[in-house]
Design an enzyme around this catalytic site. Sequence first.
Site, mmCIF file in Angstrom:
data_model
loop_
_atom_site.group_PDB
_atom_site.id
_atom_site.type_symbol
_atom_site.label_atom_id
_atom_site.label_comp_id
_atom_site.label_asym_id
_atom_site.label_seq_id
_atom_site.Cartn_x
_atom_site.Cartn_y
_atom_site.Cartn_z
ATOM 1 N N CYS A 31 -9.122 31.313 -18.530
ATOM 2 C CA CYS A 31 -10.410 30.785 -19.041
ATOM 3 C C CYS A 31 -10.960 31.618 -20.197
ATOM 4 O O CYS A 31 -12.179 31.651 -20.406
ATOM 5 C CB CYS A 31 -11.471 30.706 -17.941
ATOM 6 N N SER A 32 -10.088 32.309 -20.920
ATOM 7 C CA SER A 32 -10.577 33.222 -21.966
ATOM 8 C C SER A 32 -9.766 33.112 -23.246
ATOM 9 O O SER A 32 -9.163 34.100 -23.700
ATOM 10 C CB SER A 32 -10.536 34.671 -21.460
#
Length: 390
Positions: A347-348
């Site tokens: 998620c980055s």
Amino acid sequence: MTSPATENPIRYFDHAASSWPKPDAVIKAMDLAMRELGGNPGRGVHELALRTSRAVFEARGACARYLGVPDARDLMFVPSCTAACNLVLKGLLRPGDRVVVGSMEHNAITRPLATLAAAGVEVVVVHADPTGFIDPDHAEKAVAAAPTRAVICQHASNVTGTIQAVGDLADIAHAHGAVMIVDGAQAGGHLSVDLGSLGADAYLLSGHKGLLGPQGIGLMYLSARIDPDPLVEGGTGGAFSLEEGETAERPERYEAGTLNTPGIIGLGAGVGFLGEHGEELRRLELELTFRLIEGLAQTPGVRVLGPPTGVERVPVVSIVHDKLAADEIAFALDRQARIACRPGLHCSPWAHRTVGTLESGTVRFSIGHGISVADADYLIGSLERVVASH
Ligand code: PMP
């Protein structure tokens, strides 16, 4: 840590996603909450409602003491770190505001910022070095360039484990009239955090990672310098029912709706456990992190990301292999060795773009409560076998 009572137990290296297993004290506290604390806190005068209110009050106090929050009323229970990031950013920033943000941020920050940028907030990104570290001098130049409402930076990276100099960044923010917003999702429980002295105006935490609570609970600290609009309005119980809009009183202002009482009580027990064992756990996590960095790097084709061994980081170790894809490695470790880890972008995407792994993603191993030296060595040996067999 290993799953109980199997000959070939799961070795769980995914604590940065969610810690597991939880300490017995957390499970027991939640069991008690479900059996004996059934009333709705802040709503009602009967014994069960009062007992539940008391338990929530005590859990808030335990979390405030653990995090060094001078006034526990500034520490709010929220559903997740993500919810808190949304609340602070959307409740505070207005079209025309300018913010300076680190390039390692998680989607919990970058996505609300993208929405705000579309509405007219100017977002200036400060790039971290290849180990994921943001040089405070670079941040200062960005902040000094124009009037800035907020500096936003995570305390520690969920991709590289890099720890940011958030205290220095807060000084810079304040010197230029900005507020400091910190995403502490990966720091809580792994680093000692003293919010009374750190300088953060908002510090946002997941309850289910290093703080060892259950999923579905998080914490939001707000200093007296900021008063974001609440995103959710409604019932807060207590003395505020007659007010037309949301009350100005903390913590009620940000806790509309019935609370996640079992989650709060579990989180209180998690920080209680850390109060007793946290330092010892931190020492072991660091030792095992360095052991992994050195051991995993011995496997042919493997490169370890983040700061070099010896430099303090949170217990997150990401690797790439020069031939094998991240998901191939993670699948093989799961199927062949029952090792739980996480492949991909975590998620980055911003962080991966910063450290050059946006195309490949990484395989992330993250450590926490219950991992032993033997587990770490088993992982190092298993990775070697997986790579050799391809
Ligand atoms: N920020 C960072 C740095 C994270 O690692 C995470 C969780 N992966 C979050 C925010 C969001 O936390 P949660 O999913 O608990 O809301």
